[in-house]
Design an enzyme around this catalytic site. Structure first.
Site, PDB file in Angstrom:
ATOM      1  N   LYS A 146      11.357  49.892  24.036  1.00 55.69           N
ATOM      2  CA  LYS A 146      11.515  50.497  22.708  1.00 55.69           C
ATOM      3  C   LYS A 146      12.943  51.015  22.507  1.00 55.69           C
ATOM      4  O   LYS A 146      13.493  50.916  21.413  1.00 55.69           O
ATOM      5  CB  LYS A 146      10.521  51.655  22.502  1.00 55.69           C
ATOM      6  N   LYS A 192       4.049  37.783  23.957  1.00 51.43           N
ATOM      7  CA  LYS A 192       2.650  37.978  23.552  1.00 51.43           C
ATOM      8  C   LYS A 192       2.562  38.145  22.043  1.00 51.43           C
ATOM      9  O   LYS A 192       3.571  38.454  21.396  1.00 51.43           O
ATOM     10  CB  LYS A 192       2.094  39.225  24.246  1.00 51.43           C
ATOM     11  N   LYS A 250       2.231  42.990  16.633  1.00 51.16           N
ATOM     12  CA  LYS A 250       2.240  43.315  15.205  1.00 51.16           C
ATOM     13  C   LYS A 250       3.646  43.209  14.632  1.00 51.16           C
ATOM     14  O   LYS A 250       3.836  42.839  13.494  1.00 51.16           O
ATOM     15  CB  LYS A 250       1.753  44.749  14.992  1.00 51.16           C
TER      16      LYS A 250
HETATM   17  P1  AMP Z   1      -1.138  48.244  19.682  1.00 50.35           P
HETATM   18  O1  AMP Z   1      -1.150  47.119  18.672  1.00 50.35           O
HETATM   19  O2  AMP Z   1       0.108  48.226  20.517  1.00 50.35           O
HETATM   20  O3  AMP Z   1      -1.462  49.562  19.090  1.00 50.35           O
HETATM   21  O4  AMP Z   1      -2.291  47.899  20.720  1.00 50.35           O
HETATM   22  C1  AMP Z   1      -3.660  48.094  20.460  1.00 50.35           C
HETATM   23  C2  AMP Z   1      -4.486  47.426  21.535  1.00 50.35           C
HETATM   24  O5  AMP Z   1      -4.334  46.002  21.493  1.00 50.35           O
HETATM   25  C3  AMP Z   1      -4.089  47.841  22.972  1.00 50.35           C
HETATM   26  O6  AMP Z   1      -5.280  47.969  23.731  1.00 50.35           O
HETATM   27  C4  AMP Z   1      -3.262  46.685  23.464  1.00 50.35           C
HETATM   28  O7  AMP Z   1      -3.314  46.541  24.867  1.00 50.35           O
HETATM   29  C5  AMP Z   1      -3.953  45.511  22.769  1.00 50.35           C
HETATM   30  N1  AMP Z   1      -3.015  44.381  22.586  1.00 50.35           N
HETATM   31  C6  AMP Z   1      -1.929  44.337  21.762  1.00 50.35           C
HETATM   32  N2  AMP Z   1      -1.319  43.123  21.837  1.00 50.35           N
HETATM   33  C7  AMP Z   1      -2.041  42.390  22.735  1.00 50.35           C
HETATM   34  C8  AMP Z   1      -1.940  41.041  23.237  1.00 50.35           C
HETATM   35  N3  AMP Z   1      -1.003  40.196  22.809  1.00 50.35           N
HETATM   36  N4  AMP Z   1      -2.858  40.638  24.156  1.00 50.35           N
HETATM   37  C9  AMP Z   1      -3.851  41.468  24.581  1.00 50.35           C
HETATM   38  N5  AMP Z   1      -4.005  42.729  24.139  1.00 50.35           N
HETATM   39  C10 AMP Z   1      -3.119  43.194  23.223  1.00 50.35           C
END
Ligand code: AMP
Length: 326
Positions: free
Chosen positions: A107, A189, A192
């Site tokens: 970040k 990966k 968002k």
């Molecule tokens: P975030 O979007 O960073 O708030 O993540 C929310 C949840 O989605 C968390 O449990 C992350 O580990 C999961 N997550 C986000 N991106 C991925 C991805 N590409 N593959 C697997 N899990 C993901």
């Protein structure tokens, strides 16, 4: 217990890393799932879109199968006790270990003009979110593994210093491994905020899903039978395993091993299976998102359940620390 930040539409990574587990867990456990609005302020200080994004995440959680009657579905900022627990945990977290966290370093690279203390202590607030309910299972994707390891360290330090109040939280996934859903361009990966054209969102319309899948990186096919798949081809198979039938996967595996695979056909099949998977979630989420009254009701109900649990934990915490002298 788990949470998702309201920083945009949810994607397949969020679904298969997190949401899919939430939906199964609600049948077996007492569950707390939150929209992590406070965490989003570390990277998205402009709050103009925040309410809309909170509504989106709530809608997509429910559209994916989460039942607000079975779980506490709430907003992080509605549980004020978390801030108090975060403060106590900050006294047990060391600057050196926080600075070494991979997500912090990422970040800081991404937003060099805003390396704020909230980013540095993100794993501490995340620990507070989890243990405020004394939760032991945390359904998350692979990217959260290090944060959960830190959470266990903070919990162990707390328990060692003040007495056993918290269970050790573990990252959880049905199936043994934590999941990482790869992006369609063969690098990194689904996310968002990065790689938006290589990420499939639960809000993407059918044509956009098809367009993104057809653009996925491939090559002219293997030259030798039973050869090893390059990473970007492995990723396409991995995505297929998430949404396609066993027969379909078997057919393309055999074609690959015989060197007769046609990646154009494989991507067309994948696109159609993705459309079939995403369309009902998108349509349901759109309908829920337009019902502000319902969303308000859900948030209030969720906050009520989560606050009850948080208050009970904080009684134990204050007692254990010794903040009970009047
Ligand atoms: P975030 O979007 O960073 O708030 O993540 C929310 C949840 O989605 C968390 O449990 C992350 O580990 C999961 N997550 C986000 N991106 C991925 C991805 N590409 N593959 C697997 N899990 C993901």
């Amino acid at each position: 217990m788990s949470g998702i930040r309201p920083t945009g539409f949810l994607h397949l990574g969020n679904y298969f890393g997190a949401l899919r587990n939430y939906v199964r867990m609600q049948e077996e456990y007492e569950c707390f799932f939150m929209v992590a609005d406070l965490h989003s302020l570390t990277t998205h200080p402009d709050t103009k879109e925040l309410k809309l994004n909170v509504h989106r995440v709530l809608s997509e959680n429910i559209a994916s199968g989460l039942d607000p009657d079975k779980v506490a579905l709430y907003c992080q900022s509605h549980i004020h006790e978390t801030a108090e627990l975060y403060l106590y945990l900050n006294m047990l977290a060391y600057k050196g270990e926080l600075e070494k966290t991979a997500t912090f370093k990422d970040k800081v690279r991404q937003q060099p003009d805003n390396s704020n203390a909230g980013l540095l202590t993100y794993p501490v607030l995340q620990t507070a979110d989890i243990i405020i309910h004394r939760a032991s299972l945390v359904p998350v994707g692979k990217d959260q593994e290090q944060h959960l390891e830190m959470a266990r360290n903070f919990v162990n330090r707390f328990n060692h210093r003040y007495g056993d109040v918290f269970p050790e939280p573990q990252a959880f996934n049905y199936g043994s491994e934590l999941v990482k859903v790869p992006s369609l361009d063969g690098s990194g990966k689904m996310s968002k905020s990065e790689n938006q054209n290589a990420t499939l969102f639960l809000s993407d319309d059918d044509e956009l899903v098809r367009k993104k899948v057809m653009k996925a990186k491939t090559d002219s096919g293997p030259l030798e039978k039973n050869s090893q798949k390059p990473g970007y081809i492995e990723n396409i198979f991995l995505l297929m395993k998430l949404v396609s039938s066993d027969d379909t996967i078997k057919k393309f595996e055999e074609d690959f091993n015989n060197c007769t695979i046609r990646y154009g056909d494989m991507k067309k099949q994948l696109a159609e299976d993705m459309v079939k998977f995403i369309t009902p979630i998108r349509q349901k989420a759109e309908a829920i998102r337009n019902d502000e009254k319902y969303l308000k009701f859900i948030m209030e109900k969720g906050a009520e359940k989560a606050n009850k649990s948080a208050k009970a934990t904080m009684e134990l915490v204050r007692q254990a620390i010794g903040l009970n002298y009047y």
